[in-house]
Design a protein around this motif. Structure first.
Motif, mmCIF file in Angstrom:
data_model
loop_
_atom_site.group_PDB
_atom_site.id
_atom_site.type_symbol
_atom_site.label_atom_id
_atom_site.label_comp_id
_atom_site.label_asym_id
_atom_site.label_seq_id
_atom_site.Cartn_x
_atom_site.Cartn_y
_atom_site.Cartn_z
ATOM 1 N N GLU A 38 0.880 -1.130 0.105
ATOM 2 C CA GLU A 38 0.112 0.077 -0.045
ATOM 3 C C GLU A 38 0.778 1.153 -0.023
ATOM 4 O O GLU A 38 2.075 1.114 0.289
ATOM 5 N N VAL A 63 0.943 4.955 1.528
ATOM 6 C CA VAL A 63 0.148 5.750 2.613
ATOM 7 C C VAL A 63 0.295 7.275 2.191
ATOM 8 O O VAL A 63 1.259 7.603 1.686
ATOM 9 N N LYS A 108 -1.337 11.136 8.979
ATOM 10 C CA LYS A 108 -1.873 10.216 7.713
ATOM 11 C C LYS A 108 -3.270 10.505 7.185
ATOM 12 O O LYS A 108 -4.033 10.789 8.250
ATOM 13 N N THR A 129 -4.888 5.854 2.652
ATOM 14 C CA THR A 129 -3.936 4.627 1.991
ATOM 15 C C THR A 129 -4.376 4.228 0.596
ATOM 16 O O THR A 129 -5.631 4.328 0.532
ATOM 17 N N PRO A 153 -4.402 0.933 -1.708
ATOM 18 C CA PRO A 153 -3.811 -0.417 -1.597
ATOM 19 C C PRO A 153 -3.288 -0.672 -2.978
ATOM 20 O O PRO A 153 -3.823 -0.421 -4.059
ATOM 21 N N GLY A 183 2.515 5.229 11.054
ATOM 22 C CA GLY A 183 1.677 4.894 9.644
ATOM 23 C C GLY A 183 2.647 4.719 8.405
ATOM 24 O O GLY A 183 1.942 4.459 7.510
ATOM 25 N N GLU A 193 4.699 2.720 5.927
ATOM 26 C CA GLU A 193 4.773 0.975 5.750
ATOM 27 C C GLU A 193 5.839 0.882 4.724
ATOM 28 O O GLU A 193 5.887 -0.434 4.591
ATOM 29 N N ALA A 214 5.294 6.018 1.045
ATOM 30 C CA ALA A 214 4.380 6.913 1.107
ATOM 31 C C ALA A 214 4.432 8.398 0.163
ATOM 32 O O ALA A 214 5.444 8.798 -0.399
#
Length: 318
Positions: free
Chosen positions: A74, A76, A85, A88, A90, A199, A201, A204
């Protein structure tokens, strides 16, 4: 009768993947003709969406790509000013289970080149296309600057947004225009706060009033980060030719990027400041619609329908 020979103009990702697919799934013997004297190392780190992962899997190349890529489940979205944040995006295909891969374009091209060599597909470097012309109803000829004329049953224009196959034969009146947006990218060592960013992952996008910036790991070891930015930039005098001097951005341009994207959230500020050298590219677009083929000549990738990706997320969809 099925085609025996196919000429591919351009050794980009689309040209290489097309040649491998023709070799595996058709009777045509492909040859790639590339303008440059050697493979291009440009392009930053792109995001291969699940459909592209599926193509790589069908060619037996997905495992090799995963070995040098960062798996992106994903993306973000953050506020560049506050760092909060926002949501998101996906990137996992529920049916196939394929995720996306953030991979350095030059490294991916290297995988494809090795596969081409293993399959015996010929790549001819230093071949500048001059024009394309019909040869009867069943063949087409590529005319090169060195005087060589190559006839084949199929010719594919994989030669990018400023395609000579499109411009000299398929649809000369369909011109690329500058979108008003330009991208800049570079690589750096991940800043210390990146892993601890709430947040985050691994990939981003941070957006603000002056543009957007993407920060992403681009390898399995998470020891290298890709930073890309998109912003409005006025076209220089001379239009396309005016961009040639901007390729590698100097210290002044770097300072501008830091000033533009370095405010607000300290994690994204550190990522932008950590890029030692930026490369700069204008985003060109083609009018909607258009003709993708004429006779035995077919346009592929950006030659046909740029822009076909988000210039910030850098997602390959061809």
């Amino acid at each position: 009768m099925p085609p025996e020979h196919a000429s591919i103009i351009g050794l980009g990702l689309s040209g290489a993947l097309l040649a491998l697919s023709l070799h595996r799934y058709s009777s045509a013997i492909p040859t790639i003709y590339e303008l440059r004297a050697s493979p291009s190392t440009l392009g930053g780190a792109i995001n291969l969406s699940p459909p592209v992962s599926r193509i790589l899997a069908s060619l037996g190349l997905l495992a090799a790509a995963k070995d040098i890529a960062f798996e992106t489940k994903e993306i973000v979205i953050f506020s560049l000013r506050s760092g909060a944040k926002l949501g998101t995006l996906p990137f996992t295909d529920a049916e196939s289970g394929h995720t996306s891969l953030r991979i350095e374009r030059a490294l991916l091209l290297g995988i494809l080149l090795r596969a081409l060599e293993e399959t015996g597909v010929r790549v001819v470097f230093g071949k500048r296309l001059e024009t394309v012309r019909e040869v009867g109803e069943e063949r087409v000829a590529a005319v090169f600057a060195d005087g060589e004329v190559v006839e084949s049953e199929l010719l594919f224009g994989c030669d990018g947004i400023h395609s000579l196959v499109r411009g000299t034969y398929v649809e000369p009146d369909r011109k690329a225009t500058y979108s008003g947006l330009s991208s800049a990218y570079g690589f750096g060592v991940p800043p210390g706060g990146l892993a601890g960013k709430e947040g985050f992952e691994g990939t981003a996008v941070a957006s603000g009033t002056r543009g957007s910036v993407i920060v992403s790991y681009c390898g399995p070891g998470r020891d290298k980060v890709f930073v890309g930015a998109v912003m409005e930039v006025k076209a220089p005098e001379g239009d396309r030719d005016g961009w040639r001097g901007k390729g590698a951005m100097g210290e002044g341009a770097k300072n501008e990027l830091v000033e533009r994207f370095g405010g607000g959230d300290p994690v994204f500020k550190a990522a932008v400041e950590g890029v030692e050298e930026w490369s700069f590219f204008p985003v060109w677009v083609l009018p909607n619609g258009g003709t993708y083929l004429r006779g035995k000549a077919v346009l592929v990738g950006d030659a046909a329908h740029a822009v076909s990706f988000c210039p910030l997320i850098g997602t390959a969809v061809n």
